[in-house]
Every structure is written in C-alpha cells, then in structure tokens.
Design a protein around this motif. Structure first.
Motif, PDB file in Angstrom:
ATOM      1  N   GLU B  84       0.810  -1.218   0.000  1.00  0.00           N
ATOM      2  CA  GLU B  84       0.000   0.000   0.000  1.00  0.00           C
ATOM      3  C   GLU B  84       0.841   1.265   0.000  1.00  0.00           C
ATOM      4  O   GLU B  84       1.785   1.402   0.760  1.00  0.00           O
ATOM      5  CB  GLU B  84      -0.937   0.024   1.222  1.00  0.00           C
ATOM      6  N   MET B  85       0.453   2.182  -0.879  1.00  0.00           N
ATOM      7  CA  MET B  85       1.060   3.498  -0.910  1.00  0.00           C
ATOM      8  C   MET B  85      -0.077   4.507  -0.951  1.00  0.00           C
ATOM      9  O   MET B  85      -1.226   4.143  -0.783  1.00  0.00           O
ATOM     10  CB  MET B  85       1.938   3.635  -2.156  1.00  0.00           C
ATOM     11  N   TYR B  86       0.270   5.757  -1.209  1.00  0.00           N
ATOM     12  CA  TYR B  86      -0.788   6.760  -1.382  1.00  0.00           C
ATOM     13  C   TYR B  86      -1.251   6.627  -2.820  1.00  0.00           C
ATOM     14  O   TYR B  86      -0.665   7.213  -3.718  1.00  0.00           O
ATOM     15  CB  TYR B  86      -0.227   8.137  -1.080  1.00  0.00           C
ATOM     16  N   ASP B  87      -2.292   5.804  -3.055  1.00  0.00           N
ATOM     17  CA  ASP B  87      -2.537   5.416  -4.440  1.00  0.00           C
ATOM     18  C   ASP B  87      -3.412   6.399  -5.211  1.00  0.00           C
ATOM     19  O   ASP B  87      -3.684   6.195  -6.374  1.00  0.00           O
ATOM     20  CB  ASP B  87      -3.081   3.988  -4.526  1.00  0.00           C
ATOM     21  N   ALA B  88      -3.829   7.491  -4.580  1.00  0.00           N
ATOM     22  CA  ALA B  88      -4.596   8.494  -5.323  1.00  0.00           C
ATOM     23  C   ALA B  88      -3.683   9.482  -6.051  1.00  0.00           C
ATOM     24  O   ALA B  88      -4.166  10.437  -6.644  1.00  0.00           O
ATOM     25  CB  ALA B  88      -5.543   9.236  -4.380  1.00  0.00           C
ATOM     26  N   VAL B  89      -2.378   9.254  -5.991  1.00  0.00           N
ATOM     27  CA  VAL B  89      -1.445  10.152  -6.688  1.00  0.00           C
ATOM     28  C   VAL B  89      -0.686   9.351  -7.750  1.00  0.00           C
ATOM     29  O   VAL B  89      -0.706   8.127  -7.752  1.00  0.00           O
ATOM     30  CB  VAL B  89      -0.442  10.797  -5.710  1.00  0.00           C
ATOM     31  N   PHE B  94       4.278  10.858  -6.192  1.00  0.00           N
ATOM     32  CA  PHE B  94       4.616  10.180  -4.945  1.00  0.00           C
ATOM     33  C   PHE B  94       6.128  10.191  -4.681  1.00  0.00           C
ATOM     34  O   PHE B  94       6.569  10.473  -3.565  1.00  0.00           O
ATOM     35  CB  PHE B  94       4.083   8.746  -4.966  1.00  0.00           C
ATOM     36  N   ARG B 129      -2.623   3.495  -8.290  1.00  0.00           N
ATOM     37  CA  ARG B 129      -3.607   2.415  -8.180  1.00  0.00           C
ATOM     38  C   ARG B 129      -3.737   1.606  -9.456  1.00  0.00           C
ATOM     39  O   ARG B 129      -4.221   0.480  -9.432  1.00  0.00           O
ATOM     40  CB  ARG B 129      -4.972   2.950  -7.741  1.00  0.00           C
TER      41      ARG B 129
END
Lengths: 250, 308
Positions: B84-89, B94, B129
């Motif tokens: 998991e990462m900050y997947d909205a970017v 990122f 994502r």
C-alpha cells in the motif's frame, strides 16, 4: 506544519468516496433550513417561531449536535486512520520529520475539512434562517469552529491509538453526548457539544435567554476544556507517532 | 561506507520470542537475509529501520542507536513489504513527495533520477492504483533511493515479481552494492539470495543459524545428514548392505502392524549415498521399489543449521 504531508493527507482525505458523505451532511442541513425559511414565508406562525427559539434550536440540533461530531469523526480519523491500517504511514515515518509536525499538519488538514464542510455551511444556514449575518449566525459559526477543532483532534488521536476509532467515536458522539447527555445532566459536563454551546451562549449574550440557548457549563470552563482537549489530543497523537508499532505481516 | 551492527539482540512480543540473541554486522555490499516465513526477518528489519526497539541488546548504525532517531532516515532507505502506498497520486507525484519529505535541495531532480534508476519514467504519470505489482515494487524502490541513502533495507522485495522484473531488480541491487552502499534484503528462497548476495545471513525460528558467502551456505545445506525411506524386494538384506556403506551412518528396519516393512536410512554424504544405493542393490539382487527423501522442507533444512 509540512506542506507535503498536508498535500498527501488532503489528497487521500478528499480523494475517496468519503467526499460524497462530506458533501451530503451539510447539503442536508442547508436543505432543511431552506425548507424552514420557505415554510415561514407561507405561514406567519412559523415565521414567528423562526424569529424566536426555532432557528437556534435547528442550528443546535442539526449543526452543533449532529453535523460537527460526524464531520469531526470522518475528517479526524480519515486524516490518519487509513494510512495506519494500510501501513502507508511508513513513508512519512521513514523520513527525517518531526512526529509532532506530522500530527499537527494532519490535524490542521482535518480542521480545514470540518470548517469547509461544517462551520461554513452552518454559518450559511444561519443566514438562511435569520436572514442576516448577525449575532445568532456568527455565534453558531464560531461555536461550530470550536467544536470542529476539538472533535477533529480527539478523533485523530483516537485513530492513532486504535483501529476501532470510528466505532468508538460514533458511540461517544451519538450515545454519550446525545443519548446519555440528554438524560443524565452530569454527563453533559463531559461533552464537547456542551463546551461548544457555552461558546455559542457567550457570543449570543442577552439574546441567548430569549432563544433559550443554555449550555451545561460556563463559558470559561467550556473554552478552557475545549483548548485543553484539543492541545492534549494533538500532543498525544504526535507522541504516539514516535513509537507507532508498524503492522507486521508475518 | 556504513555498517549496521546488531549486538546480542533479542525481541519478544509478550510471551513470543521473535528474535533470539542475534549478533550480526551488515557492511557495504549486498547481504541476503534468508529464512523461512516467521523466522524473525521482518522483526529484524523493523529494528534496523528504527521502528522497533530491541528488548535486549543494541542495534546501531555506525555506532548510533537507530530506535526513535528520525535523523537516521537521511542515511537509511526502506522498502517495506506491504504494497500500500498513497494510491490516489501518480508515481511521479509520490516519488517527488518523498524527495520533498527528505527536504532535498532539488527534489524534482532527485525524483527524476530515482524514477530513471528503476526504469519507470514511461509510466510515471499514471495513478499508482493502476500499477501492476511489479511496477508498485519499483516505485517503492524509487522512494527508498530518492535521497541517495548509504543503507538500503528491503523486506521481501522479490515477492510477486515476474522473472524479468526479478532480474532487473537483481541488477539494480548489484549496482547499488558495487557503489559501496550497504544493502540488506530478506527472502525465503535460497536461489534468489545466492544470485546477488555476496554474503548470506540465515535466520531460523528467531535465531541466527548461519552466516557466510553462498558457497558456504550451500555446502552446509547439501552436506547435512539426509534421511531416506526405502521400500525394496528384501528390506532386511538391503538394511545390512546399506550399513556396510561408508556414506550411511544409521539404518532402521521398521515393520508396521500389517507386516510390511520399510528401511529408514541416515546418509552422511548425500551425493555418495545416492550413487552407491543402486549399485549395492543390484550387487545383492535387491529390487528397489521406492526411495523417498524424508522431510526436505525448507524449515527442516534450516532447522538442521540451528541444531548444529
């Protein structure tokens, strides 16, 4: 404050379906107040009531008692909870960043969200109901802001401590503040809602009595408790981030 | 040139001992941390990354304790196991955010360099994502090397990669190690580790089981006593013939309730025994019906190293 942390946080806070819920809540409040205004135009009795305690009652019941705790819960837990659950918080923690600055940045973003979706719509609702940006409108606007800060900070800290922050937060807001607080007078002194109402009452001044706005605690006590809770919760969240146990898959 | 030193490190969670009295020094070059699942590899990496305090002993980077010291992240890069990462970017946003979080003087240049190193420039403007597992792994890698760290820790980096991506990452780790960086990655697959790691540390059940270059580890693993279960046309004759062999150290003739028997053999020299067995069977006129190595799981191979 860290601009990059703020950008990442607001991206994930507003980038999900939750934005819809965030919009729905203030939309419902504004719809209700507009309806009351329209009905007042048709019926002089309602108009009279609206000039009396009815406007204040609507803003208290739907604005301060429902909108603000729910928004605080969504924004406060949402600003950090999912990152901790998913483990992506590691990208913030594996950096030469002060942990308190991470916590405070996230709190500021959460407060920004509750102002945008809570305190501002409540102010607009006040204008719709009273027809002016007067004492009542401003009193409720500032009261909502105070409530939003405290709710956001408490729920943010809760999300750092437990994965069940949303459930515990809901129990606090709906059962403790609304249900228990409504029956047991003592419970009201330990309620962010009542502390915020103390701020509203103070700002309304003499009008408060006419509109039957009465908080369970005095203004000084309310303001002191709001400040204390907000600052303590933010500091606690920062402190917990120093030693946050990262979830281990194995 | 940096060294991560673990001195008599133990870590327990309640009653469970995850890491038990481990001493190891990770220096420049590529080191593989090998062990079965649950051996304590992730706990060890979490301690080296400063996220977990040792319950006993010390974990230091060039003499500085790692736990709770945020300044170490200027020198340490971490590739976590979780996806998991900050997947909205996007990938670019990122990696750039990571460069800014490190407060680098020129974050855009650093991000560009890191993305180029992991060969993700072509897909950098897509949302995270939409990435495949291998692409996410590479972006994770880019965030870990964006600040040019002296130490790079990778938790199971090859998981979920296809063979081509695997080779690419192996080359990359190789290059980074050759530059004098201290690279540590964990894995539970020996073949993966021996291809790139100059040095291997083996963990089993929380204990440091062995350490050395891959030849030494290979030898330890293949030269351990092997056990076989054999069925033949004449088990008793086979048993007596086997014990006469140099390569066997023990024989047991086991008869079950129904009267059918098997021969259990303990072989000291794996390759010599495998060669000798068919010859001695034909010499004695015995037909081999079944030859089965007992207990070849990775865990048992590693357990032998611990018991030694």
């Amino acid at each position: 404050m860290n601009a990059t942390v703020a950008a990442l946080t607001s991206r994930s806070l507003l980038g999900r379906k939750r934005t819809l819920v965030l919009l729905l809540l203030p939309a419902a409040l504004l719809g209700l107040c507009t309806l009351a205004r329209v009905l007042a135009g048709l019926d002089p009795d309602i108009e009279q009531a609206l000039n009396g305690p009815l406007a204040a009652n609507l803003l208290t019941a739907f604005g301060i008692a429902i909108l603000m705790p729910l928004l605080g819960l969504i924004a406060g837990t949402g600003a950090i909870g999912p990152e901790i659950d998913e483990g992506s918080i590691v990208y913030l923690l594996a950096k030469p960043l002060n942990r308190y600055s991470i916590a405070i940045t996230k709190l500021v973003v959460a407060i920004g969200v509750v102002v945008l979706f809570g305190a501002l719509p409540i102010t607009v609702a006040g204008v719709v109901l009273t027809g002016e940006l007067g004492t009542v409108t401003l009193g409720y606007g500032v009261g909502a802001l105070a409530a939003g800060c405290a709710y956001s900070a408490v729920f943010l800290a809760l999300a750092v401590v437990t994965r069940n922050a949303v459930v515990i937060g809901l129990i606090y807001a709906l059962i403790w503040e609304s249900l228990v607080g409504g029956v047991v007078p003592g419970a009201q002194t330990l309620s962010i809602q009542q502390w915020s109402m103390a701020v509203v009452q103070e700002l309304l001044g003499d009008t408060a009595q006419r509109l039957s706005v009465e908080a369970a605690v005095g203004f000084g006590t309310g303001l002191a408790l709001l400040t204390l809770v907000t600052v303590t919760a933010a500091a606690y969240a920062g402190n917990r981030l120093q030693t946050l146990p990262l979830h281990d898959n194995s | 040139m940096s060294t991560v030193a673990l001195e008599q490190v133990s870590r327990w969670f309640g009653n469970v001992v995850a890491v038990n009295d481990v001493t190891m020094h990770i220096g420049p070059g590529v080191t593989g941390l090998l062990g079965p699942n649950g051996a304590g590899k992730s706990t060890l990496i979490n301690m080296m990354a400063g996220f977990l305090a040792p319950s006993a002993g010390s974990v230091t980077l060039d003499g500085r304790p790692l736990y709770r010291d945020q300044e170490i992240y200027r020198e340490v890069g971490l590739v976590p196991e979780r996806e998991e990462m900050y997947d909205a970017v996007t990938g670019w946003q990122f990696v750039l955010a990571n460069a800014k979080l490190h407060k680098l003087p020129d974050p855009a240049a650093a991000a560009r360099r890191a993305i180029g190193t992991v060969d993700m420039a072509a897909a950098q403007d897509r949302d995270i994502r939409t990435y495949s597992k291998g692409m996410k792994q590479r972006i994770k890698m880019a965030t870990a090397i964006v600040h040019d760290p002296a130490v790079l820790l990778l938790d199971e980096p090859f998981n979920g990669m296809d063979p081509r991506q695997r080779l690419h990452l192996m080359d990359l780790l190789h290059d980074l190690g050759d530059q004098g960086r201290t690279i540590l990655f964990s894995s539970h697959i020996l073949e993966e580790v021996e291809q790139i790691a100059g040095r291997i540390e083996v963990m089993v059940s929380g204990r440091h089981a062995a350490s050395g270059d891959f030849r030494r580890i290979r030898r330890l693993m293949t030269q351990r006593p092997h056990q076989y279960t054999i069925r033949s046309s004449d088990d008793r004759a086979l048993a007596s013939a086997v014990i006469a062999e140099q390569s066997a150290s023990g024989v047991e003739l086991v008869t079950d309730k129904l009267g059918s028997s098997t021969v259990h053999v303990q072989a000291t020299d794996f390759s010599a025994f495998v060669h000798a067995l068919p010859q001695l069977a034909s010499r004695h006129g015995i037909r081999l019906l079944e030859v089965r190595p007992a207990d070849e799981s990775l865990e048992s191979v590693f357990s032998y190293l611990v018991a030694r």
